[in-house]
Scaffold this active site. Structure first.
Site, PDB file in Angstrom:
ATOM      1  N   LYS A 147      44.268  40.382  27.776  1.00  0.00           N
ATOM      2  CA  LYS A 147      42.868  40.785  27.953  1.00  0.00           C
ATOM      3  C   LYS A 147      42.710  42.255  27.598  1.00  0.00           C
ATOM      4  O   LYS A 147      41.755  42.636  26.903  1.00  0.00           O
ATOM      5  CB  LYS A 147      42.414  40.527  29.401  1.00  0.00           C
ATOM      6  CG  LYS A 147      42.161  39.054  29.683  1.00  0.00           C
ATOM      7  CD  LYS A 147      41.983  38.759  31.163  1.00  0.00           C
ATOM      8  CE  LYS A 147      41.884  37.248  31.375  1.00  0.00           C
ATOM      9  NZ  LYS A 147      41.981  36.824  32.775  1.00  0.00           N
ATOM     10  N   GLN A 160      41.932  39.019  38.610  1.00  0.00           N
ATOM     11  CA  GLN A 160      42.740  37.897  38.127  1.00  0.00           C
ATOM     12  C   GLN A 160      43.100  36.963  39.283  1.00  0.00           C
ATOM     13  O   GLN A 160      43.576  37.405  40.333  1.00  0.00           O
ATOM     14  CB  GLN A 160      44.014  38.431  37.443  1.00  0.00           C
ATOM     15  CG  GLN A 160      44.890  37.373  36.787  1.00  0.00           C
ATOM     16  CD  GLN A 160      44.243  36.714  35.561  1.00  0.00           C
ATOM     17  OE1 GLN A 160      43.390  37.291  34.895  1.00  0.00           O
ATOM     18  NE2 GLN A 160      44.650  35.510  35.276  1.00  0.00           N
ATOM     19  N   ASP A 216      33.338  37.056  35.024  1.00  0.00           N
ATOM     20  CA  ASP A 216      33.892  35.704  35.190  1.00  0.00           C
ATOM     21  C   ASP A 216      32.800  34.692  35.544  1.00  0.00           C
ATOM     22  O   ASP A 216      33.015  33.483  35.425  1.00  0.00           O
ATOM     23  CB  ASP A 216      34.902  35.694  36.348  1.00  0.00           C
ATOM     24  CG  ASP A 216      36.344  35.767  35.873  1.00  0.00           C
ATOM     25  OD1 ASP A 216      36.637  35.236  34.791  1.00  0.00           O
ATOM     26  OD2 ASP A 216      37.167  36.334  36.607  1.00  0.00           O
TER      27      ASP A 216
END
Ligand code: GUN
Length: 300
Positions: free
Chosen positions: A58, A102, A125
């Protein structure tokens, strides 16, 4: 003998590259015209090796698109109070437009509490309860990356999705449920099926669009696919076959590809689209935060 592949193979790797190029071009314009560089903060707690690889990728792709990447690596025994304090700081930092924590988090941390602490406008997200509610009511929201990537590929392949029968196999908060909402938003007739659905094969055979996100290796076989249907395989399962490690989807590729009109492979299908959509969401968040026009074709 392996069945002959009839389906068009949807190349997620090439598609993701196109999305990343679009993001990079828009970022370059933002910098030149508005002096704005979007920034993404990624928080990793603990040393899970798979998560560390994802986070590293990422960071690399964020920087390659011209955006700022801020990595926060915290010890596995970080307290909830310390993690929440970091999120508060990132929420307040105007150079940070996207925040990603995460998952999975270590067991002593409450994921829901942590995710819901993120400013919904920075929740790239799309997991915050406010974004879930906004998506569910057809309002502008941040959309989870994997279903957004699937939607982009489906729109690209079909043009308009209105009126098509879509079956989503899987009911997770990360993929199945938001995928169903997005397809409904594009006026599909949507069924959410799952591992306990009665006569799953018959339900799947009704699908013009079949999205497999159930987390079971090769569960969807060719006999469950309507001839000509589009099959999107979200699964990434590590299995051992003939003594070798292998990556397979939730779809039995050979048998499904012999019947489908189009299909995503594993690897190289949905997978590469997820990080590309994370970059797209970060760009979208930066545009919204600054009252600028959103990038076209990169949102739901
Ligand atoms: N872990 C595996 N996939 C994801 C994802 O899409 N977002 C976050 N935050 N964690 C993940």
């Amino acid at each position: 003998m392996a069945a002959e592949t009839k389906a068009k193979v949807i190349d997620g790797k090439a598609f993701a590259e196109k999305v990343r190029e679009q993001v990079a071009a828009h970022v370059a314009r933002l910098q030149a015209e508005n002096g704005l560089t979007p920034g993404l903060a990624v928080v990793l707690v603990g040393e899970d090796p798979a998560s560390a690889v994802y986070v590293k990728n990422k960071g690399i792709q964020t920087k390659a698109s011209g955006m700022n990447s801020y990595e926060h690596k915290l010890a596995a025994d970080t307290s909830e109070a310390d993690l929440l304090a970091l999120i508060d700081r990132l929420n307040a930092d105007p150079s940070v437009h996207g925040i990603l924590v995460q998952l999975p988090l270590p067991d002593h941390l409450n994921s829901e509490l942590v995710i819901n602490r993120i400013d919904p406008a920075k929740d790239v997200d799309g997991f915050h309860i406010s974004n879930v509610g906004l998506l569910g009511t057809g309002q502008k929201s941040m959309v989870p990356c994997t279903p957004l990537g699937c939607l982009m590929m489906l729109r690209d392949h079909h043009g308009k999705l209105a009126g098509l029968n879509a079956v989503v196999v899987g009911r997770s908060n990360i993929v199945g449920k938001p995928m169903a909402q997005l397809l409904l938003g594009d006026s599909c007739t949507v069924t959410i099926a799952h591992s306990r659905t009665k006569d799953l094969a018959e339900v799947c055979r009704g699908a013009d669009i079949l999205v497999a996100a159930v987390g079971r290796p090769e569960m969807i076989t060719g006999d469950m696919v309507k001839p000509g249907a589009t099959v999107i395989d979200v699964g990434i399962n590590r299995i051992e076959r003939d003594g070798k490690a292998k990556l397979v989807g939730d779809v039995h590729y050979e048998s499904a590809a012999a019947v489908a009109g189009a299909i995503t492979p594993v690897p190289g299908g949905v997978g590469p689209m997820t990080i590309a959509c994370l970059l797209a969401n970060t760009l979208t968040a930066a545009c919204r935060a600054n009252g600028l026009a959103e990038p076209e074709g990169l949102t739901a």
